[in-house]
Every structure is written in C-alpha cells, then in structure tokens.
Motif scaffolding. Structure first.
Motif, short mmCIF file in Angstrom:
data_model
loop_
_atom_site.label_atom_id
_atom_site.label_comp_id
_atom_site.label_asym_id
_atom_site.label_seq_id
_atom_site.Cartn_x
_atom_site.Cartn_y
_atom_site.Cartn_z
N LYS A 1 -5.12 2.61 -1.52
CA LYS A 1 -5.24 3.38 -0.29
C LYS A 1 -6.66 3.26 0.23
N GLU A 2 -6.82 3.51 1.49
CA GLU A 2 -8.14 3.45 2.16
C GLU A 2 -9.20 4.21 1.38
N GLU A 3 -8.89 5.44 0.99
CA GLU A 3 -9.90 6.30 0.35
C GLU A 3 -10.22 5.86 -1.09
N THR B 1 -8.16 -6.13 9.88
CA THR B 1 -8.02 -4.94 9.05
C THR B 1 -6.68 -4.90 8.31
N GLN C 1 0.82 -1.21 0.00
CA GLN C 1 0.00 0.00 0.00
C GLN C 1 0.86 1.27 0.00
N LYS D 1 -13.23 -3.63 4.27
CA LYS D 1 -12.37 -2.95 3.29
C LYS D 1 -11.16 -3.82 2.96
N GLU E 1 -3.20 -1.78 5.24
CA GLU E 1 -4.06 -1.68 6.42
C GLU E 1 -5.28 -0.84 6.06
N TYR E 2 -6.44 -1.29 6.55
CA TYR E 2 -7.70 -0.61 6.28
C TYR E 2 -8.46 -0.42 7.59
N SER E 3 -9.46 0.43 7.57
CA SER E 3 -10.19 0.77 8.80
C SER E 3 -11.18 -0.31 9.21
N THR E 4 -11.59 -1.16 8.28
CA THR E 4 -12.55 -2.22 8.62
C THR E 4 -12.14 -3.53 7.93
#
Length: 115
Positions: free
Chosen positions: A111-113, A24, A6, A48, A42-45
C-alpha cells in the motif's frame, strides 16, 4: 512466484506476465500481450512506483535455489553471491545432480503508506 495486486483481487504467476511501472501505475500484461495492461498497483508519485518495483525485484532475486551435487565455481559478481547466500547447497551420495528453484514465494504490492 505469485504476484498479488495492491488490493488483493488479482493473483497471477510471475512467470507468465510482464510487469512495468508507468508513471504512478504498476501494470501487468500476459506475456506476448501488447495491450495497455491491467493496473495492479497505484502510487502518488513515480518514485514510489519505482520503489515498489525495486521491492519486487528484491523479492524475486532473493528466492532460494537448491543445488544438489553441483559444483559451484568461484564467483566475483555480488548479485550472484547474493543468490548463493540464500540458496541450499547439498552433497548427497548416490543421487543425481539437480538444480531446483523454490518458487512458492508470494509478493503483494505494498500500500502507499507502507513504502
């Protein structure tokens, strides 16, 4: 296929690693290594992280294959049809039969977003 972490700091060939989603985190181990692994995303949930793994699977299964002078049977399986849809099938006189995988694809964990 190459896998890029990432953050872009890790680049490894997919064929020699094991990748798994753990909560996560997306972690990788060298094939045969039973350690805790290295975090490559790494992700928030967990959802994801699962979505990122689905994107990896889609990228890997979408890699084309070259079929040269190979008879392709009728296929009913939708997954196999998808592989054939992105493959190259050629008939070249006086050339041997062969199957080659185009494995110069690169997948970077988003990326997360971007999920």
């Amino acid at each position: 296929m190459r896998i890029i972490s990432q953050n872009g700091l890790i680049s490894i060939p997919f064929e020699i690693i094991v990748i798994r989603a753990t909560g996560t985190f997306i972690k990788m181990n060298m094939a045969g290594d039973t350690g805790k692994g290295t975090v490559i995303a790494e992700y928030s949930t967990p959802e994801k992280a699962e979505k990122a793994m689905q994107l990896l699977h889609k990228a890997y299964s979408g890699m084309p294959i070259i079929f040269q002078n190979v008879e392709i049977p009728e296929i009913d399986d939708d997954r196999l049809k998808g592989i054939l849809d992105c493959s190259i099938i050629a008939s070249i006189p006086n050339e041997p039969s062969k199957i080659e995988y185009i494995n110069n694809a690169v997948f970077k964990f988003p990326k997360e977003e971007d999920l």
